[in-house]
Design a protein around this motif. Structure first.
Motif, PDB file in Angstrom:
ATOM      1  N   ASP A  21      44.057  48.343  29.168  1.00 34.59           N
ATOM      2  CA  ASP A  21      43.899  49.761  29.488  1.00 34.59           C
ATOM      3  C   ASP A  21      42.976  50.443  28.481  1.00 34.59           C
ATOM      4  O   ASP A  21      42.104  51.224  28.851  1.00 34.59           O
ATOM      5  N   VAL A  22      43.144  50.115  27.216  1.00 29.55           N
ATOM      6  CA  VAL A  22      42.277  50.683  26.177  1.00 29.55           C
ATOM      7  C   VAL A  22      40.834  50.226  26.377  1.00 29.55           C
ATOM      8  O   VAL A  22      39.909  51.048  26.339  1.00 29.55           O
ATOM      9  N   LEU A  23      40.649  48.923  26.610  1.00 29.71           N
ATOM     10  CA  LEU A  23      39.290  48.389  26.791  1.00 29.71           C
ATOM     11  C   LEU A  23      38.603  48.959  28.024  1.00 29.71           C
ATOM     12  O   LEU A  23      37.448  49.379  27.956  1.00 29.71           O
ATOM     13  N   GLN A  24      39.297  48.963  29.162  1.00 28.60           N
ATOM     14  CA  GLN A  24      38.649  49.408  30.393  1.00 28.60           C
ATOM     15  C   GLN A  24      38.306  50.882  30.344  1.00 28.60           C
ATOM     16  O   GLN A  24      37.322  51.310  30.918  1.00 28.60           O
ATOM     17  N   LEU A  56      41.295  37.028  40.561  1.00 35.70           N
ATOM     18  CA  LEU A  56      40.483  36.096  41.355  1.00 35.70           C
ATOM     19  C   LEU A  56      39.640  36.830  42.398  1.00 35.70           C
ATOM     20  O   LEU A  56      38.476  36.497  42.604  1.00 35.70           O
ATOM     21  N   ASN A  57      40.219  37.820  43.045  1.00 38.83           N
ATOM     22  CA  ASN A  57      39.497  38.563  44.082  1.00 38.83           C
ATOM     23  C   ASN A  57      38.393  39.459  43.516  1.00 38.83           C
ATOM     24  O   ASN A  57      37.402  39.729  44.194  1.00 38.83           O
ATOM     25  N   GLU A  58      38.589  39.922  42.298  1.00 37.08           N
ATOM     26  CA  GLU A  58      37.638  40.855  41.692  1.00 37.08           C
ATOM     27  C   GLU A  58      36.830  40.215  40.557  1.00 37.08           C
ATOM     28  O   GLU A  58      36.184  40.906  39.788  1.00 37.08           O
ATOM     29  N   SER A  59      36.854  38.894  40.480  1.00 39.04           N
ATOM     30  CA  SER A  59      36.195  38.215  39.357  1.00 39.04           C
ATOM     31  C   SER A  59      34.699  38.501  39.297  1.00 39.04           C
ATOM     32  O   SER A  59      34.118  38.509  38.210  1.00 39.04           O
ATOM     33  N   ASN A  64      31.324  41.085  34.648  1.00 44.38           N
ATOM     34  CA  ASN A  64      30.348  41.982  34.021  1.00 44.38           C
ATOM     35  C   ASN A  64      30.852  42.553  32.697  1.00 44.38           C
ATOM     36  O   ASN A  64      30.107  43.232  31.997  1.00 44.38           O
ATOM     37  N   TYR A  65      32.106  42.293  32.381  1.00 48.21           N
ATOM     38  CA  TYR A  65      32.736  42.794  31.161  1.00 48.21           C
ATOM     39  C   TYR A  65      33.309  41.596  30.396  1.00 48.21           C
ATOM     40  O   TYR A  65      34.495  41.278  30.524  1.00 48.21           O
ATOM     41  N   PRO A  66      32.456  40.889  29.631  1.00 49.10           N
ATOM     42  CA  PRO A  66      32.873  39.632  29.002  1.00 49.10           C
ATOM     43  C   PRO A  66      34.109  39.747  28.113  1.00 49.10           C
ATOM     44  O   PRO A  66      34.918  38.825  28.065  1.00 49.10           O
ATOM     45  N   ASP A  67      34.273  40.879  27.416  1.00 49.91           N
ATOM     46  CA  ASP A  67      35.441  41.026  26.547  1.00 49.91           C
ATOM     47  C   ASP A  67      36.733  41.076  27.362  1.00 49.91           C
ATOM     48  O   ASP A  67      37.735  40.443  27.012  1.00 49.91           O
ATOM     49  N   ILE A  68      36.703  41.759  28.486  1.00 51.30           N
ATOM     50  CA  ILE A  68      37.872  41.845  29.353  1.00 51.30           C
ATOM     51  C   ILE A  68      38.116  40.508  30.036  1.00 51.30           C
ATOM     52  O   ILE A  68      39.254  40.034  30.117  1.00 51.30           O
ATOM     53  N   LYS A  69      37.042  39.874  30.504  1.00 51.59           N
ATOM     54  CA  LYS A  69      37.170  38.565  31.150  1.00 51.59           C
ATOM     55  C   LYS A  69      37.802  37.558  30.204  1.00 51.59           C
ATOM     56  O   LYS A  69      38.722  36.829  30.577  1.00 51.59           O
ATOM     57  N   GLU A  70      37.329  37.531  28.974  1.00 54.47           N
ATOM     58  CA  GLU A  70      37.857  36.588  27.992  1.00 54.47           C
ATOM     59  C   GLU A  70      39.339  36.852  27.710  1.00 54.47           C
ATOM     60  O   GLU A  70      40.147  35.930  27.642  1.00 54.47           O
TER      61      GLU A  70
END
Length: 81
Positions: A21-24, A56-59, A64-70
């Motif tokens: 939540d903080v990151l997004q 998976l549906n929104e991957s 586009n947000y590598p920090d969140i993806k990781e």
């Protein structure tokens, strides 16, 4: 000795939800990322399978947000899908 007034410790998925939540909230000129907010709702409900499905549906958007993806890959997907 523990202080009896301390709050119960949060479960790992709630901690993940708070971190996400903080990151997004910092992304897109502070407008946030709607698909990540949806994923956070599932995490806070305790619906891990639903959160994984959103990921998976929104991957395509989340990548586009590598920090969140990781963070999601390390914490949410550490179990086999």
């Amino acid at each position: 000795m523990k202080n009896p007034e301390t709050k119960q410790e949060k479960n790992p998925m709630e901690v993940l939800a708070d971190s996400l939540d903080v990151l997004q909230a910092e992304k897109n000129d502070r407008r946030g990322i709607s698909c990540v907010r949806t994923l956070i709702v599932y995490l806070r409900r305790g619906d891990i399978d639903g959160a994984k499905a959103v990921y998976l549906n929104e991957s395509d958007k989340i990548r586009n947000y590598p920090d969140i993806k990781e963070m999601l890959e390390q914490e949410l997907l550490k179990e086999k899908l």
